[in-house]
Scaffold this active site. Structure first.
Site, short mmCIF file in Angstrom:
data_model
loop_
_atom_site.label_atom_id
_atom_site.label_comp_id
_atom_site.label_asym_id
_atom_site.label_seq_id
_atom_site.Cartn_x
_atom_site.Cartn_y
_atom_site.Cartn_z
CD GLU A 12 -2.97 -1.22 2.20
OE1 GLU A 12 -4.17 -1.00 2.02
OE2 GLU A 12 -2.49 -1.53 3.32
CD GLU A 39 -3.16 -6.33 3.62
OE1 GLU A 39 -2.51 -5.28 3.59
OE2 GLU A 39 -3.32 -7.05 2.60
#
Length: 257
Positions: A108, A128
């Site tokens: 990210e 995740e």
């Protein structure tokens, strides 16, 4: 001064290296704080930023030991989200050199850059959901913009990781080079940017980051400001003078022949 982020002034840009190699540069609170401090500097100095990682990895994710202890108020505070938003919004371009793992929060952070250059060892993606959480620091809206809805959905919903060749084919990185060559390419790009008009570069970045609903009005507004700038007059005059000299020299050469 943080020991987890090394900052070097390279003249045309700042090189910031994530420096927690023993943790594969996992992003902890200290690193987030150091990145905020770096952003505060670049919001004033307005220079290009090159981000890299040490020890053969960019960033293998958020620090899981810290992440495990976080609760709902920490999620709502957007610890990584706010940091990566700030990096994305920096006035001048951000270039990320991606070596080894760029996973979870590390991915990210990479998505927040304007330009990404990969290396052959790159593995990038968002696992995740396998840890019981979502990719909540930008992946769900930035990744579709970069690679398209279909691939982004597959990556985020299944935890699929891309290797360097797949990342290049998807447009997630603009080139794949050996580590030294990748950093050299990032430096070359930063040096090229440094030769351009900073105001025009910053205006271009603002228009790139603007939502679709802002176009074309934002381009016209930015251009209106630039059309009145002294730097526009200077650069265009210099261009026309160079062309005139070049044309004159070519004409004279033909006459001599």
């Amino acid at each position: 001064m943080s020991t987890s982020l090394r900052i070097e002034d390279r003249g045309s840009h700042l090189l910031a290296t994530l420096d927690r190699p023993e943790k594969r540069n996992a992003i902890d609170q200290e690193l987030v704080d150091a990145l905020h401090a770096l952003c505060a500097r670049l919001e004033v100095e307005r220079r290009t930023l090159v981000l890299a990682g040490s020890g053969g990895d960019f960033a293998a994710g958020a620090d899981i030991a810290q992440l495990r202890e976080r609760r709902a108020p920490d999620a709502l505070a957007g610890i990584n989200t706010r940091c990566f938003q700030r990096i994305r919004a920096l006035p001048m371009p951000v270039i990320a050199v991606l070596e080894g793992y760029a996973l979870g929060g590390g991915a990210e952070l990479a998505y927040a850059a304007d330009i990404r250059i990969g290396t052959p060892s790159l593995t990038i993606g968002n696992p995740e959901t396998g840890l019981g959480i979502i990719a909540a620091a930008g992946a769900t809206w930035r990744l579709p913009q970069i690679v398209g809805d279909a691939l982004a959905a597959e990556m985020l919903l299944t935890g699929r990781l891309l290797d360097a060749a797949e990342a290049l084919a998807a447009g997630l990185v603009s080139a794949v080079l050996e580590p030294e060559a990748a950093l050299a390419r990032a430096t070359e790009i930063a040096e090229r940017i440094a030769k351009l008009d900073p105001a025009a570069t910053q205006a271009t970045k603002r228009t790139l980051l603007a939502p679709a609903s802002a176009h074309p009005a934002i381009e016209l507004q930015e251009q209106a400001v630039l059309f009145e700038s002294d730097e526009k007059q200077r650069r265009m005059t210099a261009f026309l003078e160079r062309r005139s000299r070049s044309t004159g020299a070519a004409t004279e050469g033909k006459a001599r022949r």
